[in-house]
Design an enzyme around this catalytic site. Structure first.
Site, PDB file in Angstrom:
ATOM      1  N   LYS A 182       0.851  -1.180   0.000  1.00  0.00           N
ATOM      2  CA  LYS A 182       0.000   0.000   0.000  1.00  0.00           C
ATOM      3  C   LYS A 182       0.891   1.234   0.000  1.00  0.00           C
ATOM      4  O   LYS A 182       1.480   1.589   1.000  1.00  0.00           O
ATOM      5  CB  LYS A 182      -0.929   0.013   1.220  1.00  0.00           C
ATOM      6  N   GLU A 258       9.783   1.374  10.652  1.00  0.00           N
ATOM      7  CA  GLU A 258      10.870   2.360  10.571  1.00  0.00           C
ATOM      8  C   GLU A 258      10.194   3.713  10.636  1.00  0.00           C
ATOM      9  O   GLU A 258       9.447   4.089   9.727  1.00  0.00           O
ATOM     10  CB  GLU A 258      11.683   2.164   9.279  1.00  0.00           C
ATOM     11  N   CYS A 293      13.580  10.954   7.021  1.00  0.00           N
ATOM     12  CA  CYS A 293      13.476  10.570   8.427  1.00  0.00           C
ATOM     13  C   CYS A 293      14.821  10.669   9.136  1.00  0.00           C
ATOM     14  O   CYS A 293      14.880  10.868  10.346  1.00  0.00           O
ATOM     15  CB  CYS A 293      12.912   9.166   8.555  1.00  0.00           C
ATOM     16  N   GLU A 392       9.786  16.121  14.898  1.00  0.00           N
ATOM     17  CA  GLU A 392      10.202  15.946  13.512  1.00  0.00           C
ATOM     18  C   GLU A 392       9.389  16.880  12.612  1.00  0.00           C
ATOM     19  O   GLU A 392       8.163  16.827  12.600  1.00  0.00           O
ATOM     20  CB  GLU A 392       9.998  14.496  13.078  1.00  0.00           C
TER      21      GLU A 392
END
Length: 492
Positions: A182, A258, A293, A392
């Site tokens: 997906k 992750e 990331c 983040e």
């Protein structure tokens, strides 16, 4: 200079080797962040489509049309798959640039090449990974073997659509699993093309399925599905936690994640090459528009060299002014969509309101009308308690902090919920080893940033996720370990 035409894209899902619309006929618009153009309509898949894809994957696994092939045979098909990715590199790169806004030159030079290399590497590896025989008495033979886990669900983000997909589907497929992927609804197009290329390479129908859609409508049914044996997810920590909960709520499927990062980049005064450290620090945070990331978004510079460092850094900022991603000279492109751009601007506002000093950038710009662009941004005077140092951002925003003591900077670097990546710049080998060991991060670079490759594992400590992508370690995620203990009653 740039290609303004739009290729024709097929937004239908790939299930059991065929292009199919969503079963209820729903679609969503795929809008380019480059200039706001409509690229195509994409199948808005839901529970029934996930059910169909999982059923196809299960049937393919159970009849062993792929899992039953010798490792050397799977290898040859995977290598062909990699070759087709490379051969279609120009189209894939243009698709990625239009779909999520990254510069086309990096989409080709980094994303296409990395995805192809990943598929090839795991293909080459699979017939070179040996099982084990345990030490036993003469009355037994103990085999320790790997077997494919079965049906693997994969959910990937929008920042590196091809690379993130390859990191998961390549080891999963090479090991003999069937896969349901997906992709993010913000960048579904290259994943759909990869499924076509896999079929062309000879991966049987049903082994690799791609089902586009939104997280709650397609991602959650995949994570909750009772006939999915493993779910591999890359994305935010917030959603990653939900993935683990859904895995446990359903069939206790293996869940690998992750997740986010707020990577510390520590530059000591005895840095062996200040210019190199500046170039790596600036280049790595602004690469891919800061939508990485593992971006080194927290820059810790020893106080005695901070002014010299920032003077050099600010001279580099004009090189990263955003431009048309389709222009071959552009090095920083568009933010993936208006929602993410608004989020980046919110963080820039928080940085200013909480007392950080804006040294560069901080404004929306419009190098291409209708697109989503923001200037490369640098804040000085940041403290670890500020929002921009804790959360983040996923945009081209660098927070600069200073330090005077090695033990203190390690403490500051570790004072975060994330632990994905870090870097240390020093000419002192003892300091390099000591700081690297003390940092709670899955990867630590010394006198470089982000120069590693497919041969080493990638993943994080703490809330940066569970499990490792890349390297031979990735096979651990997509295989079960079986012990077969054979009694031997020898007549001799």
């Amino acid at each position: 200079m740039s290609d303004t035409s739009t290729p024709s894209f097929d937004g239908r899902a790939v299930i059991n080797g065929e292009r199919v619309a969503a079963r209820d006929g729903q679609t969503f618009d795929c809008i380019s962040p480059v200039d706001g153009r409509l690229l195509t309509q994409v199948a808005r898949c839901g529970q029934s489509d996930i059910d169909a894809a999982v059923a196809a994957a299960r049937a393919a696994f159970e009849d062993r049309r792929w899992a039953g092939k010798a490792p050397a045979a799977r290898k040859r098909t995977m290598i062909k798959f990699a070759e087709l990715i490379q051969a279609n590199g120009d189209l894939l790169a243009l698709t990625e640039a239009l779909d999520m806004g990254k510069p086309v030159k990096y989409a080709k030079g980094v994303d296409v090449n990395s995805a192809a290399n990943c598929v090839r590497w795991y293909g080459e590896a699979v017939d070179k990974v040996y099982d084990e025989i345990a030490p036993t008495p003469d009355t037994a033979l103990a085999l320790i073997t790997r077997e494919p886990v079965g049906v693997v669900g994969v959910i990937v983000p929008w920042n590196y659509p091809m690379i993130m997909a390859a990191w998961k589907i390549a080891p999963a497929l090479a090991a003999g699993n069937s896969v349901v992927l997906k992709p993010s609804e913000k960048s579904p197009l290259t994943a759909l093309k990869l499924a076509e290329l896999a079929l062309e390479a000879g991966i049987p129908a049903g082994v690799f399925n791609v089902v586009p859609g939104y997280g709650p409508e397609a991602g959650s049914p995949l994570a909750l599905h009772m006939d999915v044996d493993c779910i591999a997810f890359t994305g935010s920590t917030r959603v990653g936690k939900q993935i683990h909960v859904m895995a446990g709520q359903s069939n206790l499927k293996r869940a690998w994640t992750e997740l986010g990062g707020k990577s510390p980049n520590i530059v000591f005064a005895d840095c062996p090459d200040l210019d190199k450290a500046v170039e790596a620090s600036v280049g790595s945070i602004f690469f891919n528009q800061g939508e990485s990331c593992n971006a080194p978004s927290r820059l810790f510079v020893e106080a005695s060299i901070k002014d010299a460092f920032l003077e050099k850094a600010l001279k580099l900022v004009p090189q990263y002014q955003p431009g048309n991603p389709l222009d071959k000279n552009t090095v920083m492109g568009a933010i993936v969509d208006q929602i993410q751009l608004d989020n980046v601007m919110r963080y820039i506002g928080l940085g200013q309101s909480e007392g950080a000093k804006l040294l560069a950038g901080g404004e929306r710009v419009a190098p291409v009308a209708g697109g989503c662009y923001v200037q490369p941004t640098i804040f000085d005077g940041v403290t670890n308690s500020m929002t921009i140092a804790r959360e983040e951002i996923f945009g081209p925003v660098l927070s600069v902090l200073s330090f005077t003591d090695a033990a203190d900077v390690v403490k500051q670097a570790n004072a975060n919920i994330y632990g994905l990546q870090a870097a240390v710049w020093t000419r002192d080998i003892n300091k390099a080893h000591g700081v690297a060991r003390a940092l709670r991060a899955g990867t630590v670079h010394v006198n470089s940033y982000d120069e590693d490759d497919i041969t080493v594992p990638f993943g994080g400590f703490k809330q940066s996720g569970v499990g490792r992508d890349k390297s031979l370690h990735a096979f651990d995620k997509y295989t079960e370990t079986k012990t077969t203990w054979i009694r031997i009653d020898s007549p001799l």
